[in-house]
Scaffold this active site. Sequence first.
Site, PDB file in Angstrom:
ATOM      1  CB  CYS A   1       0.868  -2.197   4.841  1.00 46.97           C
ATOM      2  SG  CYS A   1       0.755  -3.247   6.285  1.00 46.97           S
TER       3      CYS A   1
ATOM      4  CB  THR B   1       2.153  -2.177  11.103  1.00 47.28           C
ATOM      5  OG1 THR B   1       0.935  -2.587  10.616  1.00 47.28           O
ATOM      6  CG2 THR B   1       2.251  -0.797  11.756  1.00 47.28           C
TER       7      THR B   1
ATOM      8  CG  HIS C   1       9.252 -24.674  12.544  1.00 50.60           C
ATOM      9  ND1 HIS C   1       9.501 -24.258  14.098  1.00 50.60           N
ATOM     10  CD2 HIS C   1      10.628 -25.156  12.180  1.00 50.60           C
ATOM     11  CE1 HIS C   1      10.541 -24.885  14.453  1.00 50.60           C
ATOM     12  NE2 HIS C   1      11.232 -25.271  13.366  1.00 50.60           N
TER      13      HIS C   1
ATOM     14  CG  HIS D   1       7.491 -28.855  11.402  1.00 51.81           C
ATOM     15  ND1 HIS D   1       7.515 -27.930  12.202  1.00 51.81           N
ATOM     16  CD2 HIS D   1       8.913 -29.228  11.404  1.00 51.81           C
ATOM     17  CE1 HIS D   1       8.732 -28.008  13.214  1.00 51.81           C
ATOM     18  NE2 HIS D   1       9.404 -28.775  12.386  1.00 51.81           N
TER      19      HIS D   1
ATOM     20  CG  ASP E   1      -0.313   0.071   2.436  1.00 47.38           C
ATOM     21  OD1 ASP E   1       1.089   0.279   2.583  1.00 47.38           O
ATOM     22  OD2 ASP E   1      -1.274   0.215   3.587  1.00 47.38           O
TER      23      ASP E   1
END
Length: 152
Positions: A65, A67, A98, A134, A8
């Site tokens: 973005c 954060t 994992h 996993h 963004d």
Amino acid sequence: MKIAMGADHAGVRLKDELIGFIESLGHQVTDLGCNCSDSVDYPDYAIAVCDQVVAGQADKGILICGTGIGMTIAANKVPGIRCALVHDLFSAKATREHNDTNVLAMGERVIGPGVAQEIVKIWLETEFSQGERHQNRINKVKALEDKYAIHP
């Protein structure tokens, strides 16, 4: 490897800086925007990237973005996507080993380009640890996805 990238307005600078770096590692990058500093809605770019990954048009996706949080939330609404928000090197490796993540999210306001490059390199180069424990966990996540999917 084919990498779909999206950002963004708050992540466009880091996205643009990372494209050349990823290409220098030998990968092909598809830039799905945004390409401006005008305010845009992050879900639009998360979905564009995830659609390419789910369709097999891209092997992996990278979202940026401010954060990384919004992109992660939006991406994980798409069936078949396992997106991780990563801001450190240990998590970059662990999320591939994992969790077999196929989309990486980062926040431009959280990390700088040097750390972002190291994260991307580790994330792209780390293989899924195909151990039974996993894979069983990923199968359980897939079962949750199927259980809560909305079917028209």
